[in-house]
Design an enzyme around this catalytic site. Sequence first.
Site, PDB file in Angstrom:
ATOM      1  N   MET A  75      32.098  57.210  31.755  1.00  0.00           N
ATOM      2  CA  MET A  75      30.814  57.250  32.463  1.00  0.00           C
ATOM      3  C   MET A  75      30.860  56.650  33.867  1.00  0.00           C
ATOM      4  O   MET A  75      29.825  56.519  34.522  1.00  0.00           O
ATOM      5  CB  MET A  75      29.725  56.552  31.641  1.00  0.00           C
ATOM      6  CG  MET A  75      29.502  57.169  30.291  1.00  0.00           C
ATOM      7  SD  MET A  75      29.129  58.931  30.429  1.00  0.00           S
ATOM      8  CE  MET A  75      29.326  59.411  28.723  1.00  0.00           C
ATOM      9  N   CYS A  76      32.047  56.282  34.338  1.00  0.00           N
ATOM     10  CA  CYS A  76      32.180  55.756  35.695  1.00  0.00           C
ATOM     11  C   CYS A  76      32.150  56.892  36.709  1.00  0.00           C
ATOM     12  O   CYS A  76      32.772  57.931  36.509  1.00  0.00           O
ATOM     13  CB  CYS A  76      33.492  54.996  35.854  1.00  0.00           C
ATOM     14  SG  CYS A  76      33.456  53.356  35.152  1.00  0.00           S
ATOM     15  N   HIS A  77      31.444  56.653  37.798  1.00  0.00           N
ATOM     16  CA  HIS A  77      31.418  57.624  38.888  1.00  0.00           C
ATOM     17  C   HIS A  77      32.658  57.442  39.764  1.00  0.00           C
ATOM     18  O   HIS A  77      33.073  56.306  40.007  1.00  0.00           O
ATOM     19  CB  HIS A  77      30.179  57.393  39.768  1.00  0.00           C
ATOM     20  CG  HIS A  77      28.893  57.668  39.077  1.00  0.00           C
ATOM     21  ND1 HIS A  77      28.290  56.751  38.251  1.00  0.00           N
ATOM     22  CD2 HIS A  77      28.103  58.767  39.075  1.00  0.00           C
ATOM     23  CE1 HIS A  77      27.165  57.272  37.778  1.00  0.00           C
ATOM     24  NE2 HIS A  77      27.034  58.488  38.255  1.00  0.00           N
ATOM     25  N   GLU A 116      35.877  48.882  38.269  1.00  0.00           N
ATOM     26  CA  GLU A 116      37.104  49.002  39.048  1.00  0.00           C
ATOM     27  C   GLU A 116      37.821  47.653  39.141  1.00  0.00           C
ATOM     28  O   GLU A 116      39.057  47.592  39.020  1.00  0.00           O
ATOM     29  CB  GLU A 116      36.788  49.556  40.438  1.00  0.00           C
ATOM     30  CG  GLU A 116      36.431  51.029  40.450  1.00  0.00           C
ATOM     31  CD  GLU A 116      35.030  51.371  39.926  1.00  0.00           C
ATOM     32  OE1 GLU A 116      34.738  52.562  39.772  1.00  0.00           O
ATOM     33  OE2 GLU A 116      34.212  50.442  39.672  1.00  0.00           O
ATOM     34  N   ASP A 130      54.531  44.794  30.638  1.00  0.00           N
ATOM     35  CA  ASP A 130      55.511  45.886  30.546  1.00  0.00           C
ATOM     36  C   ASP A 130      56.843  45.506  31.189  1.00  0.00           C
ATOM     37  O   ASP A 130      57.902  45.776  30.635  1.00  0.00           O
ATOM     38  CB  ASP A 130      54.960  47.143  31.213  1.00  0.00           C
ATOM     39  CG  ASP A 130      55.976  48.275  31.199  1.00  0.00           C
ATOM     40  OD1 ASP A 130      56.410  48.671  30.091  1.00  0.00           O
ATOM     41  OD2 ASP A 130      56.350  48.750  32.287  1.00  0.00           O
TER      42      ASP A 130
END
EC number: 4.6.1.17
Length: 159
Positions: A75-77, A116, A130
Site C-alpha cells: 500500500m506504499c505509494h 522508506e 548476510d
Amino acid sequence: MSEFTHFNEQGRAKMVDISEKDTTVRTARAKTSIEVGKEVYEKILNYEIGKGDVLSVAQVAGIMAAKQTSQVIPMCHPIPIKGVDIEFEWKTNDANYVLHIFSTVKTKGSTGVEMEALTAASITALTVYDMCKAIDKGMVIGPTYLKSKTGGKNGDYFR
C-alpha cells in the site's frame, strides 16, 4: 468500513488516494540494531570480511531499499525521494557488540517517508547479517522503530 482508509466500500484493500493532500517537505528517521559476536565485530572493523567492506555495502543496500519500498510494501505509494542517509554507531563492552543503524529519508510530496526509513534501516541490518553469517549465524536484529517524522497533516512525531 469507511473509517479504515485502506479499505474500499466492499471491505477490500485499496491504495489511499493522496491526490488532494498538500505537498510538503517530509522526513522520517528510523533505527534498528544488530548484535554481533566479538569475532564479527573485529572483522568488520578491520575490513576482514570476505564479502567486502560490510558497512559500505550495507549503507548502499539501505539507500537502494528506501528507493524500492513501494515495490515490496503493497500500500506504499511510489514517491520522489529527495535524500537518504544511513549512519552507524557501535556500542560495545566486554561481552556485547551492537551496531546501531539510523536511516533518514526526505521527500517533498503528499505522503510521508516512514516506511522508506524503516525499510532502509531493516535492509541495512539484513545486509550486515548476510555479509557476516558465514562467521556467526547467531546475530540478532532489532528492535526496529520510527524515531521521528516531520511534515504532513498529522504533524510531527518524536519518539
